[in-house]
Scaffold this motif. Structure first.
Motif, PDB file in Angstrom:
ATOM      1  N   THR A   1       1.092  -1.150  -0.044  1.00 40.86           N
ATOM      2  CA  THR A   1       0.122   0.042   0.049  1.00 40.86           C
ATOM      3  C   THR A   1       0.795   1.561   0.088  1.00 40.86           C
ATOM      4  O   THR A   1       1.858   1.398   1.283  1.00 40.86           O
TER       5      THR A   1
ATOM      6  N   SER B   1     -13.689  -5.611  -1.261  1.00 37.39           N
ATOM      7  CA  SER B   1     -13.777  -4.610  -2.691  1.00 37.39           C
ATOM      8  C   SER B   1     -13.325  -5.511  -3.891  1.00 37.39           C
ATOM      9  O   SER B   1     -12.607  -6.144  -3.877  1.00 37.39           O
ATOM     10  N   ALA B   2     -13.093  -5.031  -5.183  1.00 35.74           N
ATOM     11  CA  ALA B   2     -13.126  -6.128  -6.289  1.00 35.74           C
ATOM     12  C   ALA B   2     -11.096  -5.967  -6.101  1.00 35.74           C
ATOM     13  O   ALA B   2     -11.073  -7.372  -7.108  1.00 35.74           O
ATOM     14  N   CYS B   3     -10.996  -4.897  -5.995  1.00 39.56           N
ATOM     15  CA  CYS B   3      -8.850  -5.033  -5.989  1.00 39.56           C
ATOM     16  C   CYS B   3      -8.840  -4.836  -3.771  1.00 39.56           C
ATOM     17  O   CYS B   3      -9.104  -3.207  -3.756  1.00 39.56           O
TER      18      CYS B   3
ATOM     19  N   CYS C   1      -7.984  -3.792  -0.399  1.00 35.14           N
ATOM     20  CA  CYS C   1      -6.312  -3.372   0.485  1.00 35.14           C
ATOM     21  C   CYS C   1      -5.454  -4.166   1.069  1.00 35.14           C
ATOM     22  O   CYS C   1      -6.451  -5.006   1.581  1.00 35.14           O
TER      23      CYS C   1
END
Ligand code: NCD
Ligand code: ZN
Length: 345
Positions: A108, A259-261, A263
């Motif tokens: 990140t 989410s689809a990507c 964190c």
């Protein structure tokens, strides 16, 4: 059966306090448990110089609730263009405690990280001579290297070289996840140590992938095979001064995780000590907890141990499914589980 444990107040040698609303809503979880914390610099934009570190430290202090004693220890985010003079000045002025090496795109907010390790040698040389500690996110990022092998590969491709070129440089191999890392740290000199997170002591990679994809068990470096988890537990409770507490608590909103990507990052700050203590109890090593949590870190960083004491009691705590932060839900590590110990203030 032991019912209470009193130890010197611990420190967290690796935490993401974030900024803005997330900082405002999360910093108290860390300040409640820990006297000091090594604060990661991976904001957007990252904390790359003394001036931005002073400003960030001021924002952290403004967010700590009145009456809580907490000292953030600042780190400088190393880039291909780090100014060694500024870093050394920041250290001399008491702003920087350490500098953080993220290989570019390892995790990140690491897009500004280092692309060519060799180019940093002049900075490492200055850090060695000025006694600035190097904290390393040890994962390679090459696409052909399997994500489960990236830590072990980093040791061979980069870490051995850095350690041998700079034998006096103090290095913390952050949030280690493999037996390879444990063995490397054990075999290295006293200038090399490692932090271990609660999640890597509790979960193996099944936690992410069995019974559906589990985004709240996803962090970087990712949890590895069971054999690695067992090696980490052995190292943590061994009493070796080379291993100490660093939560890597890394809050993201529930939407950002689910989410689809999703964190990377596990938010473990609310019950970090309770989580670690469960491991020490399961390993029959309650007597080693204070060293790991409160003594080995200050010794390595050359800082005094905390004078204050904290007590944990066997009252147990039910970890909530959800907390609130930054106007959103946030899911803590151990959500919905019961932990046997509670920090009593
Ligand atoms: C951290 C974050 O979210 O900032 N995430 C994580 O999975 N640990 C970055 C990091 O320490 O790798
Ligand atoms: Zn981290």
């Amino acid at each position: 059966m032991v019912e209470t444990i009193t130890i010197r107040r611990p420190d967290d040698w690796h935490v993401h306090l974030r900024d803005g609303d997330m900082l405002r809503d999360c910093v108290a979880y860390t300040a409640r448990q820990f006297a000091r914390a090594i604060v990661m610099p991976n904001l957007t934009p990252p904390v790359i110089d003394t001036q931005s570190a002073i400003a960030y430290r001021d924002r952290i202090m403004a967010a700590v609730p009145a009456g809580m004693a907490f000292t953030p220890l600042m780190t400088c985010y190393l880039t291909d263009n780090t100014d060694a003079d500024d870093l050394a000045r920041g250290k001399a002025q008491g702003v920087f405690t350490a500098a953080k090496l993220y290989p570019a795109n390892a995790t990140t907010n690491s897009a500004h990280g280092v692309t060519d390790m060799a180019r940093l040698d002049p900075v490492f040389a200055r850090m060695q001579s000025d006694g600035i500690i190097l904290c390393i996110h040890g994962e390679v990022t090459e696409g052909e290297i399997d994500i489960f092998d990236r830590e072990a590969e980093f040791i061979e491709r980069h870490l051995r070289g850095i350690v041998s070129r700079f034998p006096e440089l103090k290095i913390v191999f952050e949030h280690i996840t493999t037996s390879d890392a444990v063995e490397f740290v054990e075999a290295a000199g006293d200038n090399v140590a490692a932090t271990i997170t609660p999640q890597h002591l509790h979960i193996n990679r099944n936690a992410m992938l069995v019974g559906g994809m589990q985004p709240h068990a996803y962090c970087l470096p990712v949890a590895k095979r069971e054999a690695h988890r067992l090696a980490l537990r052995k190292a943590a409770v061994s009493g070796s001064t080379k291993f100490f507490l660093g939560t890597d608590s890394a809050p993201h909103t529930r939407e950002a995780k689910e989410s689809a990507c999703g964190c990377a990052g596990i938010f473990n700050a609310p019950y970090a000590l309770e989580s670690y203590l469960a491991v020490f109890e399961e390993e029959g090593a309650l007597d080693k907890f204070e060293g790991f949590a409160s003594l080995h870190g200050p010794a390595f960083y050359g800082l005094p141990v905390n004078q204050e004491r904290i007590t944990l009691t066997r009252n147990g705590v039910d970890v909530p499914q959800m907390l609130q932060a930054a106007g959103s839900d946030i899911v803590p590590f151990h959500a919905g589980q019961r932990l046997d110990w509670t920090l009593t203030l």
